[in-house]
Design a protein around this motif. Structure first.
Motif, PDB file in Angstrom:
ATOM      1  N   GLN A   1      82.613 -14.202  33.653  1.00  0.00           N
ATOM      2  CA  GLN A   1      81.655 -15.013  34.414  1.00  0.00           C
ATOM      3  C   GLN A   1      82.246 -15.472  35.739  1.00  0.00           C
ATOM      4  O   GLN A   1      81.577 -15.476  36.779  1.00  0.00           O
ATOM      5  CB  GLN A   1      81.249 -16.239  33.570  1.00  0.00           C
ATOM      6  CG  GLN A   1      80.207 -17.120  34.232  1.00  0.00           C
ATOM      7  CD  GLN A   1      78.872 -16.434  34.399  1.00  0.00           C
ATOM      8  OE1 GLN A   1      78.492 -15.658  33.520  1.00  0.00           O
ATOM      9  NE2 GLN A   1      78.187 -16.690  35.505  1.00  0.00           N
ATOM     10  N   SER A   2      83.519 -15.833  35.703  1.00  0.00           N
ATOM     11  CA  SER A   2      84.188 -16.288  36.925  1.00  0.00           C
ATOM     12  C   SER A   2      84.275 -15.162  37.941  1.00  0.00           C
ATOM     13  O   SER A   2      84.027 -15.340  39.133  1.00  0.00           O
ATOM     14  CB  SER A   2      85.578 -16.803  36.581  1.00  0.00           C
ATOM     15  OG  SER A   2      86.283 -17.150  37.750  1.00  0.00           O
ATOM     16  N   LEU A   3      84.596 -13.936  37.447  1.00  0.00           N
ATOM     17  CA  LEU A   3      84.703 -12.802  38.347  1.00  0.00           C
ATOM     18  C   LEU A   3      83.327 -12.419  38.936  1.00  0.00           C
ATOM     19  O   LEU A   3      83.205 -12.036  40.090  1.00  0.00           O
ATOM     20  CB  LEU A   3      85.301 -11.592  37.634  1.00  0.00           C
ATOM     21  CG  LEU A   3      86.795 -11.706  37.289  1.00  0.00           C
ATOM     22  CD1 LEU A   3      87.230 -10.523  36.431  1.00  0.00           C
ATOM     23  CD2 LEU A   3      87.638 -11.762  38.561  1.00  0.00           C
ATOM     24  N   GLU A   4      82.300 -12.503  38.099  1.00  0.00           N
ATOM     25  CA  GLU A   4      80.949 -12.187  38.600  1.00  0.00           C
ATOM     26  C   GLU A   4      80.526 -13.172  39.689  1.00  0.00           C
ATOM     27  O   GLU A   4      79.927 -12.789  40.686  1.00  0.00           O
ATOM     28  CB  GLU A   4      79.946 -12.212  37.448  1.00  0.00           C
ATOM     29  CG  GLU A   4      80.103 -11.026  36.503  1.00  0.00           C
ATOM     30  CD  GLU A   4      79.121 -11.105  35.338  1.00  0.00           C
ATOM     31  OE1 GLU A   4      78.478 -12.187  35.186  1.00  0.00           O
ATOM     32  OE2 GLU A   4      79.003 -10.115  34.614  1.00  0.00           O
ATOM     33  N   ASN A   5      80.853 -14.456  39.504  1.00  0.00           N
ATOM     34  CA  ASN A   5      80.521 -15.440  40.537  1.00  0.00           C
ATOM     35  C   ASN A   5      81.276 -15.138  41.837  1.00  0.00           C
ATOM     36  O   ASN A   5      80.719 -15.237  42.957  1.00  0.00           O
ATOM     37  CB  ASN A   5      80.844 -16.841  40.058  1.00  0.00           C
ATOM     38  CG  ASN A   5      79.910 -17.287  38.941  1.00  0.00           C
ATOM     39  OD1 ASN A   5      78.780 -16.802  38.837  1.00  0.00           O
ATOM     40  ND2 ASN A   5      80.384 -18.201  38.087  1.00  0.00           N
ATOM     41  N   ALA A   6      82.545 -14.764  41.710  1.00  0.00           N
ATOM     42  CA  ALA A   6      83.332 -14.423  42.897  1.00  0.00           C
ATOM     43  C   ALA A   6      82.788 -13.182  43.577  1.00  0.00           C
ATOM     44  O   ALA A   6      82.736 -13.087  44.815  1.00  0.00           O
ATOM     45  CB  ALA A   6      84.799 -14.228  42.509  1.00  0.00           C
TER      46      ALA A   6
ATOM     47  N   LEU B   1      88.174  -8.247  29.094  1.00  0.00           N
ATOM     48  CA  LEU B   1      87.856  -9.518  29.749  1.00  0.00           C
ATOM     49  C   LEU B   1      87.149 -10.451  28.773  1.00  0.00           C
ATOM     50  O   LEU B   1      86.258 -10.042  28.015  1.00  0.00           O
ATOM     51  CB  LEU B   1      86.951  -9.282  30.960  1.00  0.00           C
ATOM     52  CG  LEU B   1      87.593  -8.602  32.171  1.00  0.00           C
ATOM     53  CD1 LEU B   1      86.531  -8.346  33.240  1.00  0.00           C
ATOM     54  CD2 LEU B   1      88.695  -9.493  32.740  1.00  0.00           C
ATOM     55  N   SER B   2      87.537 -11.679  28.876  1.00  0.00           N
ATOM     56  CA  SER B   2      86.860 -12.699  28.071  1.00  0.00           C
ATOM     57  C   SER B   2      85.577 -13.096  28.763  1.00  0.00           C
ATOM     58  O   SER B   2      85.427 -12.913  29.985  1.00  0.00           O
ATOM     59  CB  SER B   2      87.764 -13.919  27.886  1.00  0.00           C
ATOM     60  OG  SER B   2      88.021 -14.511  29.162  1.00  0.00           O
ATOM     61  N   PRO B   3      84.629 -13.596  28.053  1.00  0.00           N
ATOM     62  CA  PRO B   3      83.354 -14.009  28.704  1.00  0.00           C
ATOM     63  C   PRO B   3      83.565 -15.011  29.819  1.00  0.00           C
ATOM     64  O   PRO B   3      82.889 -14.963  30.834  1.00  0.00           O
ATOM     65  CB  PRO B   3      82.552 -14.606  27.544  1.00  0.00           C
ATOM     66  CG  PRO B   3      83.093 -13.925  26.322  1.00  0.00           C
ATOM     67  CD  PRO B   3      84.567 -13.713  26.572  1.00  0.00           C
ATOM     68  N   ARG B   4      84.512 -15.897  29.649  1.00  0.00           N
ATOM     69  CA  ARG B   4      84.734 -16.907  30.690  1.00  0.00           C
ATOM     70  C   ARG B   4      85.273 -16.266  31.955  1.00  0.00           C
ATOM     71  O   ARG B   4      84.816 -16.551  33.081  1.00  0.00           O
ATOM     72  CB  ARG B   4      85.701 -17.958  30.165  1.00  0.00           C
ATOM     73  CG  ARG B   4      85.945 -19.083  31.147  1.00  0.00           C
ATOM     74  CD  ARG B   4      86.848 -20.105  30.527  1.00  0.00           C
ATOM     75  NE  ARG B   4      87.124 -21.177  31.498  1.00  0.00           N
ATOM     76  CZ  ARG B   4      87.911 -22.208  31.227  1.00  0.00           C
ATOM     77  NH1 ARG B   4      88.503 -22.303  30.015  1.00  0.00           N
ATOM     78  NH2 ARG B   4      88.111 -23.121  32.155  1.00  0.00           N
ATOM     79  N   ASN B   5      86.278 -15.348  31.780  1.00  0.00           N
ATOM     80  CA  ASN B   5      86.841 -14.687  32.963  1.00  0.00           C
ATOM     81  C   ASN B   5      85.827 -13.774  33.619  1.00  0.00           C
ATOM     82  O   ASN B   5      85.760 -13.659  34.866  1.00  0.00           O
ATOM     83  CB  ASN B   5      88.068 -13.861  32.550  1.00  0.00           C
ATOM     84  CG  ASN B   5      89.259 -14.753  32.201  1.00  0.00           C
ATOM     85  OD1 ASN B   5      89.325 -15.909  32.642  1.00  0.00           O
ATOM     86  ND2 ASN B   5      90.178 -14.235  31.383  1.00  0.00           N
TER      87      ASN B   5
ATOM     88  N   ILE C   1      87.795  -7.335  42.848  1.00  0.00           N
ATOM     89  CA  ILE C   1      87.018  -8.040  41.819  1.00  0.00           C
ATOM     90  C   ILE C   1      86.171  -7.050  41.033  1.00  0.00           C
ATOM     91  O   ILE C   1      86.039  -7.155  39.796  1.00  0.00           O
ATOM     92  CB  ILE C   1      86.137  -9.114  42.476  1.00  0.00           C
ATOM     93  CG1 ILE C   1      87.021 -10.200  43.086  1.00  0.00           C
ATOM     94  CG2 ILE C   1      85.171  -9.718  41.463  1.00  0.00           C
ATOM     95  CD1 ILE C   1      86.247 -11.206  43.912  1.00  0.00           C
ATOM     96  N   SER C   2      85.617  -6.043  41.736  1.00  0.00           N
ATOM     97  CA  SER C   2      84.789  -5.056  41.042  1.00  0.00           C
ATOM     98  C   SER C   2      85.618  -4.275  40.031  1.00  0.00           C
ATOM     99  O   SER C   2      85.153  -4.003  38.899  1.00  0.00           O
ATOM    100  CB  SER C   2      84.159  -4.101  42.046  1.00  0.00           C
ATOM    101  OG  SER C   2      83.292  -4.804  42.923  1.00  0.00           O
ATOM    102  N   ARG C   3      86.806  -3.912  40.388  1.00  0.00           N
ATOM    103  CA  ARG C   3      87.647  -3.146  39.459  1.00  0.00           C
ATOM    104  C   ARG C   3      88.088  -4.017  38.285  1.00  0.00           C
ATOM    105  O   ARG C   3      88.240  -3.517  37.164  1.00  0.00           O
ATOM    106  CB  ARG C   3      88.853  -2.571  40.203  1.00  0.00           C
ATOM    107  CG  ARG C   3      88.435  -1.542  41.244  1.00  0.00           C
ATOM    108  CD  ARG C   3      89.625  -0.781  41.790  1.00  0.00           C
ATOM    109  NE  ARG C   3      89.211   0.169  42.818  1.00  0.00           N
ATOM    110  CZ  ARG C   3      88.644   1.352  42.575  1.00  0.00           C
ATOM    111  NH1 ARG C   3      88.452   1.729  41.310  1.00  0.00           N
ATOM    112  NH2 ARG C   3      88.310   2.157  43.562  1.00  0.00           N
ATOM    113  N   GLN C   4      88.310  -5.289  38.505  1.00  0.00           N
ATOM    114  CA  GLN C   4      88.641  -6.192  37.408  1.00  0.00           C
ATOM    115  C   GLN C   4      87.490  -6.299  36.412  1.00  0.00           C
ATOM    116  O   GLN C   4      87.710  -6.398  35.189  1.00  0.00           O
ATOM    117  CB  GLN C   4      89.012  -7.565  37.947  1.00  0.00           C
ATOM    118  CG  GLN C   4      90.342  -7.592  38.680  1.00  0.00           C
ATOM    119  CD  GLN C   4      90.652  -8.962  39.269  1.00  0.00           C
ATOM    120  OE1 GLN C   4      89.825  -9.873  39.202  1.00  0.00           O
ATOM    121  NE2 GLN C   4      91.870  -9.087  39.842  1.00  0.00           N
TER     122      GLN C   4
END
Length: 500
Positions: A156-161, A150-154, A141-144
């Protein structure tokens, strides 16, 4: 001098035919020396010490391992916190460098997990799960998040994960650290209990061994002490080899040595008694010679008259002269008999019933010429019936003769010697009272000491041996003296019943 009871006939021995108990039924019955038992006990204590040392060493070794586990979990926990710190900075400042730093600490966490697995002996599955899954997902997830497209939505989703996986990693590390600490504390408590148990076992067993050794050592000593007390009371002359003493080699050796010493002391005491008796015989020799000389003179004169006038004497006169010769012969024979009885050496110390009245009369007969030569008047007061004690007549007569001779030497002519034998309850008393010069107070406390004398001549053993003889008979001597007025000796003995 003490009355004898053979060691084999000790009154405390069991009745004949009774089964004899095993004399050494305690610990290590095959070892009968103090040295051997001490070596065995020291070996046992040393063995316990070795076990305790080995247990303590093992516990320290295991505690070192547990400490390393706690330290490894502490380092792992700190590195995970560093990951979360950089993660938090990334969320606050949106700086990609913080995310790269977090990834660097992920590698360090993996290295720490490998170190923890090396010292952790159990529950490695949780570490492997953390290593393979949680850290792997967190790194992915950190590398992603480091990508530009990245779109803002993706994002945000990755940061939550990422936040969720970071929390899971922190929670897992904290739970494993807590479990490891609880396990270490439990094992340390177990080691402490084991140490306390071994210490209690060592103290308990040591106390038992000490008590046993004290009892085992004291039993023969107590038996020797009791036998010594009975020897002092005149009940026996040697220490019996009973079962308590036979349990100890040292006890047997000590008893044998003491019995040899007692035999030597008895022999020396008998020699002293005989030498003092010979000295007393020397003192009465003049009186005995005078006593024998009188009947011999009478016999000689009567025989001369018979020789010269035999044809002119009537038959009745010749018979009277012959009877006179026989009477004078009996008189001389009686004097010699008393002297022989007094001077005879008796090695037997067996107690027999003794009539003090008769004994005093025979003693007076032995020294009465000393009274006559010294101009001493004597009086003897006694009951009509016998006054019996248990004793050896020869030794008791020596005491009486010695006291009477001392009284004669202490008095001037016309002195008075009062003699008395009496029975008072359970006691029999003999009193020898003179009107001599008396004894000085400073000398009165020492008159029974060996070799102490106030006379110009003498061995100083007479009163000392008399005191020992009276004590051997279970009696006592009391003395009262006043300088210039005289001295009174009172002998006190346990009395026997007339029925014995």
């Amino acid at each position: 001098m003490s009355p004898t009871l053979p060691a084999s006939q000790d009154p405390t021995d069991q009745a004949e035919g009774a089964p004899a108990p095993s004399p050494c039924r305690f610990l290590f019955p095959g070892i009968r020396s103090i040295r051997g038992k001490l070596l065995v006990m020291i070996s046992i204590v040393a063995g316990l010490g070795i076990i305790a040392t080995a247990t303590a060493s093992f516990a320290l070794w295991r505690m070192e391992d547990k400490i390393r586990i706690i330290e490894s979990f502490y380092e792992l926990n700190q590195k995970v916190l560093e990951i979360r710190r950089h993660e938090k900075n990334y969320f606050l400042f949106n700086d990609r460098k913080d995310l790269l730093n977090a990834l660097d600490y992920v590698d360090q966490v993996r290295a720490s997990i490998v170190a923890v697995k090396a010292v952790l002996l159990e529950n490695k599955s949780e570490l492997e799960l953390l290593y393979d899954e949680e850290l792997g997902r967190y790194e992915t997830i950190s590398r992603q998040l480091l990508r530009d497209e990245l779109s803002p939505r993706n994002k945000q989703s990755l940061e939550n994960a990422l936040r969720k996986h970071g929390q899971n990693i922190t929670k897992s590390i904290f739970e494993m650290d807590t479990k490891a600490r609880i396990r270490v504390e439990r094992e340390v408590a177990g080691y402490q209990k084991t140490a306390v148990l071994i210490l209690a076992l060592a103290v308990g067993l040591g106390s038992v061994l000490i008590l046993y050794m004290m009892r085992w050592i004291m039993r023969p000593l107590t038996a020797i002490r009791e036998a010594s007390s009975r020897i002092k009371q005149g009940e026996m002359s040697s220490i019996p080899m009973n079962s308590d003493i036979q349990c100890s080699v040292e006890g047997i050796e000590l008893v044998n040595s003491l019995n040899l010493m007692l035999q030597a002391l008895n022999a020396k005491q008998n020699q002293l008694v005989q030498s003092e008796k010979l000295a007393a015989i020397g003192k009465v020799t003049a009186g005995i010679a005078h006593e024998i000389n009188n009947p011999l003179n009478n016999i000689s004169l009567t025989a001369e008259v018979l020789l010269e006038d035999l044809p002119n004497l009537a038959c009745s006169e010749r018979m009277d002269m012959v009877r006179d010769i026989l009477v004078q012969s009996d008189r001389a024979r009686e004097v010699v008999h008393h002297l022989l009885e007094f001077s005879r050496t008796r090695k037997s110390n067996i107690m027999v019933p003794v009539d003090l009245v008769a004994l005093m009369e025979s003693s007076i007969a032995l020294v009465k010429n000393q009274f006559r030569l010294g101009g001493i008047v004597h009086n003897f007061h006694h009951p009509d019936e016998p006054v019996l004690i248990s004793g050896t007549p020869n030794h008791l007569q020596q005491v009486l003769v010695n006291l009477m001779l001392n009284a004669v030497q202490a008095m001037q002519p016309d002195g008075r010697l009062d003699l008395a034998v009496s029975a008072q309850g359970q006691e029999a008393r003999v009193v020898v009272s003179d009107t001599g010069a008396g004894i000085a107070p400073e000398a009165l406390t020492r008159i029974f000491d060996p070799f102490f004398t106030t006379k110009n001549e003498g061995t100083g053993l007479g009163l000392s041996l008399s005191y020992a003889i009276v004590k051997d008979h279970g009696g006592d001597i009391e003395v009262k003296s006043e300088p210039g007025r005289g001295t009174t000796f009172t002998l006190i003995f346990p009395r026997l019943s007339k029925d014995l």
